[in-house]
Enzyme design. Structure first.
Site, PDB file in Angstrom:
ATOM      1  NE  ARG A  39      45.924  54.531  98.988  1.00  0.00           N
ATOM      2  CZ  ARG A  39      46.247  53.971  98.869  1.00  0.00           C
ATOM      3  NH1 ARG A  39      47.285  53.609  98.245  1.00  0.00           N
ATOM      4  NH2 ARG A  39      45.373  52.171  98.573  1.00  0.00           N
ATOM      5  CG  ASP A  75      43.207  55.740 108.838  1.00  0.00           C
ATOM      6  OD1 ASP A  75      42.407  55.480 108.613  1.00  0.00           O
ATOM      7  OD2 ASP A  75      42.702  54.238 109.919  1.00  0.00           O
ATOM      8  CE1 TYR A 151      38.673  48.401 112.038  1.00  0.00           C
ATOM      9  CE2 TYR A 151      38.185  50.433 113.766  1.00  0.00           C
ATOM     10  CZ  TYR A 151      38.076  49.927 112.379  1.00  0.00           C
ATOM     11  OH  TYR A 151      37.326  50.109 111.414  1.00  0.00           O
TER      12      TYR A 151
HETATM   13  O1  CP3 Z   1      37.028  62.277 106.701  1.00  0.00           O
HETATM   14  C1  CP3 Z   1      38.591  62.680 105.700  1.00  0.00           C
HETATM   15  O2  CP3 Z   1      38.776  63.114 104.838  1.00  0.00           O
HETATM   16  C2  CP3 Z   1      39.929  62.468 106.325  1.00  0.00           C
HETATM   17  C3  CP3 Z   1      40.454  61.208 106.205  1.00  0.00           C
HETATM   18  C4  CP3 Z   1      39.912  59.940 106.976  1.00  0.00           C
HETATM   19  C5  CP3 Z   1      40.539  58.506 106.101  1.00  0.00           C
HETATM   20  N1  CP3 Z   1      40.553  57.767 107.594  1.00  0.00           N
HETATM   21  C6  CP3 Z   1      41.518  57.767 105.375  1.00  0.00           C
HETATM   22  C7  CP3 Z   1      41.191  56.916 104.695  1.00  0.00           C
HETATM   23  C8  CP3 Z   1      38.664  59.602 107.926  1.00  0.00           C
HETATM   24  C9  CP3 Z   1      38.174  60.709 108.725  1.00  0.00           C
HETATM   25  C10 CP3 Z   1      39.718  58.440 108.340  1.00  0.00           C
HETATM   26  C11 CP3 Z   1      38.747  58.307 109.555  1.00  0.00           C
HETATM   27  C12 CP3 Z   1      38.800  56.129 110.388  1.00  0.00           C
HETATM   28  N2  CP3 Z   1      39.496  55.517 109.430  1.00  0.00           N
HETATM   29  C13 CP3 Z   1      37.696  55.872 110.466  1.00  0.00           C
HETATM   30  C14 CP3 Z   1      36.712  56.356 111.368  1.00  0.00           C
HETATM   31  C15 CP3 Z   1      36.113  56.558 110.349  1.00  0.00           C
HETATM   32  C16 CP3 Z   1      34.851  56.290 110.311  1.00  0.00           C
HETATM   33  O3  CP3 Z   1      34.741  55.829 109.004  1.00  0.00           O
HETATM   34  O4  CP3 Z   1      34.187  55.586 110.427  1.00  0.00           O
HETATM   35  C17 CP3 Z   1      38.006  54.381 110.952  1.00  0.00           C
HETATM   36  C18 CP3 Z   1      37.087  53.165 111.444  1.00  0.00           C
HETATM   37  C19 CP3 Z   1      39.227  53.752 110.301  1.00  0.00           C
HETATM   38  C20 CP3 Z   1      39.633  53.117 109.541  1.00  0.00           C
HETATM   39  C21 CP3 Z   1      40.023  53.082 108.320  1.00  0.00           C
HETATM   40  N3  CP3 Z   1      40.774  53.497 107.565  1.00  0.00           N
HETATM   41  C22 CP3 Z   1      38.368  52.016 107.648  1.00  0.00           C
HETATM   42  C23 CP3 Z   1      37.367  51.213 108.352  1.00  0.00           C
HETATM   43  C24 CP3 Z   1      39.493  52.128 106.362  1.00  0.00           C
HETATM   44  C25 CP3 Z   1      39.225  51.598 105.380  1.00  0.00           C
HETATM   45  C26 CP3 Z   1      39.704  50.470 104.914  1.00  0.00           C
HETATM   46  C27 CP3 Z   1      38.929  50.219 102.961  1.00  0.00           C
HETATM   47  O5  CP3 Z   1      39.775  49.925 101.733  1.00  0.00           O
HETATM   48  O6  CP3 Z   1      37.955  51.299 102.347  1.00  0.00           O
HETATM   49  C28 CP3 Z   1      40.406  53.030 106.187  1.00  0.00           C
HETATM   50  C29 CP3 Z   1      41.259  53.158 105.300  1.00  0.00           C
HETATM   51  C30 CP3 Z   1      40.962  54.527 104.939  1.00  0.00           C
HETATM   52  N4  CP3 Z   1      41.012  55.821 105.827  1.00  0.00           N
HETATM   53  C31 CP3 Z   1      40.497  55.717 103.263  1.00  0.00           C
HETATM   54  C32 CP3 Z   1      40.567  56.835 103.761  1.00  0.00           C
HETATM   55  C33 CP3 Z   1      41.145  58.000 102.149  1.00  0.00           C
HETATM   56  C34 CP3 Z   1      40.967  54.785 102.231  1.00  0.00           C
HETATM   57  C35 CP3 Z   1      41.737  54.046 101.578  1.00  0.00           C
HETATM   58  C36 CP3 Z   1      42.771  53.562 100.916  1.00  0.00           C
HETATM   59  O7  CP3 Z   1      43.216  55.578 100.692  1.00  0.00           O
HETATM   60  O8  CP3 Z   1      43.600  53.210 100.502  1.00  0.00           O
END
Ligand code: CP3
Length: 352
Positions: A39, A75, A151
């Protein structure tokens, strides 16, 4: 399907397995130094859109933890872009959609003919499948219509889902059109992943627990069912996951999903009882991973005790791994679950 004989696929089909399969939602994420290093160079979206990078992140996490499945790195919100809705990730705030869907005309403008542009995720799936072969199953995933719509309408995360429910109650025709469009795009997207070799698809309905039972039945169940049935027809079992769903469980099962994913709020056996004959995934509180090992171990043993050796249990957390989680605890938990022999319980009423 690349690992049809794996513990995970067998458990999804409620077949008897030698030990309980384990994997974790968000197993590739910021809690892991290897992920943070990637990242530093690439944004989340860049990783998702470069199949070699997404595959490498997926593989590294699964191998480091020794879990029984690799979940593809992607995502939930990627399909929004091909429907014509731009989103971005703002630091600390999560996903943001600057021009959310609020009116009938916004819904009408959404495209459904562009899902092929999501092909980079299927490409990553096929790279991971090629790497693991029959050794480890690959989980593809997508969002459920309600959670994606929330969303699109709220423009990000929400506490009370006022805008979402407002459209549901005041403009049911627009609501139905929106969910119908999501089913079209997301089913095609999930099927691309199945065709690329995904063994199982998890459908995330993370925020559906904000609905009462009647609203779930009326406004969400038909479209969730349609999506899940389309994926199943493509040949992959479906895990249908949501949080705060204790009151909805019996209805979620009517979608036809092979496995229901539970959060940590309901004891696993009670959740399983209210769902009935079905696979069950879960459900340790992800925050327990911040405790001392003794507590974690006890919590994990309690989940397994409540599963009671019934066929169809897949060990997981009740939601995704949080950013500050100590990696060594996640590793130790994976190891602990894999060491436990299944003890079939004496009470025949609890046996599947
Ligand atoms: O599980 C895994 O290892 C696969 C990766 C994965 C990501 N997003 C990568 C990610 C999965 C399964 C998701 C699904 C996802 N994305 C959901 C459903 C899962 C849940 O938590 O209920 C949702 C609601 C999202 C939308 C989303 N994307 C959110 C709410 C966030 C968090 C924002 C934050 O800053 O915490 C993300 C970002 C995200 N998606 C990250 C990862 C690893 C973290 C942020 C990053 O790396 O910058």
């Amino acid at each position: 399907m690349s690992a049809p004989q794996s513990l995970l696929v067998k458990a999804c089909r409620t077949q008897v397995v030698e030990r309980t399969p384990v994997w974790f939602m968000r197993q590739a994420g910021r809690y892991m130094p290897e992920y943070r290093a990637v990242r530093k160079q690439y944004s989340l979206i860049e990783i998702c859109k470069k199949p070699e990078l997404a595959a490498a992140v997926t593989i590294t996490a699964a191998e480091k933890l020794g879990v029984d499945a690799a979940i593809i790195f992607a995502d939930l919100l990627l399909p929004l872009e091909v429907m014509g809705l731009q989103f971005r990730f703002s630091a600390g705030e999560g996903p943001v959609i600057d021009r959310p869907i609020r009116e009938e005309k916004d819904v009408a403008a959404l495209r459904t003919d562009n899902a092929s542009e999501l092909g980079y995720v299927a490409e990553a799936v096929s790279l991971v499948c090629r790497h693991f072969g029959a050794r480890l199953p690959v989980i593809g995933f997508c969002g459920a219509p309600f959670t994606l719509a929330s969303y699109m309408i709220e423009g990000g995360g929400s506490r009370n889902y006022v805008q979402t429910k407002k459209m549901m109650y005041r403009a049911p025709a627009a609501w139905n059109e929106l969910l119908g469009k999501l089913v079209e795009v997301v089913s095609e997207y999930a099927i691309q992943q199945v065709e690329a070799g995904a063994d199982v698809i998890q459908v995330f309905d993370s925020w559906v627990g904000c609905l009462g039972v009647e609203d779930y039945r009326r406004f969400v169940l038909p479209q969730s069912t349609e999506l899940i049935q389309r994926i199943r027809k493509a040949g992959a079992p479906v895990i249908y996951f949501g949080t705060e769903t204790t009151a909805l469980l019996a209805w979620m099962k009517l979608t036809g999903a092979e496995v229901i994913g539970l959060d940590w709020r309901v004891p696993l056996d009670e959740g399983w009882k209210s769902v009935g004959q079905c696979g069950m995934q879960g459900n340790l509180d992800p925050v327990l991973l911040f405790a001392h090992w003794g507590e974690i171990k006890q919590g994990a043993a309690e989940v397994l005790r409540r599963a009671g050796g019934r066929a169809g249990h897949i060990f997981n957390l009740g939601h995704g791994i949080l950013p500050e989680t100590p990696v060594e605890n996640v590793k130790a938990l994976s190891e602990f679950v894999r060491e436990q022999a299944i003890e079939r319980i004496a009470d025949p009423a609890l046996k599947a």
